[in-house]
Design a protein around this motif. Structure first.
Motif: not given
Length: 270
Positions: A52-53, A72, A63
């Protein structure tokens, strides 16, 4: 002699090019090369991005999820999404994935009309965890360069498939035929120049023979259609006998080594 050597080098180069392989895409997260199978599917998540990061800066990150598309905010069904100052931007979809192989490095390219990404795969065979990080931002090419470190970024070695075996056998046969034939022509017949090429006259006339045979077969098809008023059953049905005859003619000629027919003997002519 020079012409024959050039011909030999050219054929060798073509054989090497034909046998060299890149990582051919199987799915959006897997590819197959001569060195094995690359499969990132164990890293796929069906509950959002697996990574995700991957931070670009303190206020922006990327992401990423292999194989399975995720959504998202404004990034709809994507493989890679960028977050910056409260906004989401698509970096690449699963469909856009393209595999490239340079030396021993395999990368995946993702892209949109605006920005894209190059995901460099780093093989760590005994890694417990997988990690994604941003290496740099390639502003000139509007591309983010990322690195995925994982044991799943390693190629799994597979046995040779049927296609690889056939290609290797054909390459060996052609190499033995060409270089063995050139050596034979030089040592036994003291040939020079293009005459060093085994059966050079046969290979010169083969295209014309095949062309004549195809012309004859085409005329036969036209006459058949006019007389029977029936549609063609498919080009392959008519061209297959021609190709089989050409292959058989080449095999007979090579096995006999010397010409196996006289010009007037039509049964073996294409």
């Amino acid at each position: 002699m020079t012409e024959a050597l050039v011909f030999g080098y050219a054929l060798t180069f073509l054989l090497c090019v034909s046998l060299s392989t890149s990582c051919v895409k199987v799915t959006s997260c897997s590819c197959r090369s001569s060195r094995g199978l690359l499969d990132l599917s164990p890293l796929a998540s069906d509950k959002g991005p697996r990574f995700p990061h991957a931070f670009i800066s303190n206020r922006s990150y990327i992401s990423y999820n292999p194989c399975i598309a995720f959504t998202n905010d404004t990034c709809k069904r994507v493989a890679m999404c960028k977050f910056f100052m409260g906004l989401h931007e698509t970096v690449g979809s699963q469909k856009s994935a393209r595999f490239i192989e340079n030396d021993d490095e395999i990368s995946i390219l993702y892209g949109t009309v605006n920005w894209g990404a190059k995901l460099v795969l780093r093989c760590i065979p005994h890694a417990v965890n997988s990690a994604l990080k941003v290496l740099k931002t390639d502003v000139s090419n509007r591309r983010y360069i990322l690195e995925l470190s994982s044991k799943y970024a390693c190629l799994k070695h597979e046995g040779l498939n049927a296609g690889s075996i056939i290609a290797i056998v054909l390459a060996v046969i052609v190499a033995v035929y060409l270089f063995g034939g050139m050596l034979y022509m030089k040592c036994v017949h003291d040939a020079h120049g293009l005459q060093l090429i085994p059966h050079v006259e046969f290979w010169r006339t083969l295209p014309e023979r095949t062309k004549v045979r195809i012309s004859y077969q085409t005329r036969t098809m036209l006459v058949y259609r006019q007389v029977s008023n029936k549609p063609f059953r498919g080009v392959a049905i008519y061209l297959t006998p021609i190709l089989l005859q050409a292959v058989a003619l080449c095999a007979v000629h090579v096995l006999c080594w010397k010409p196996c027919w006289k010009p007037g003997y039509s049964n073996l002519q294409v």
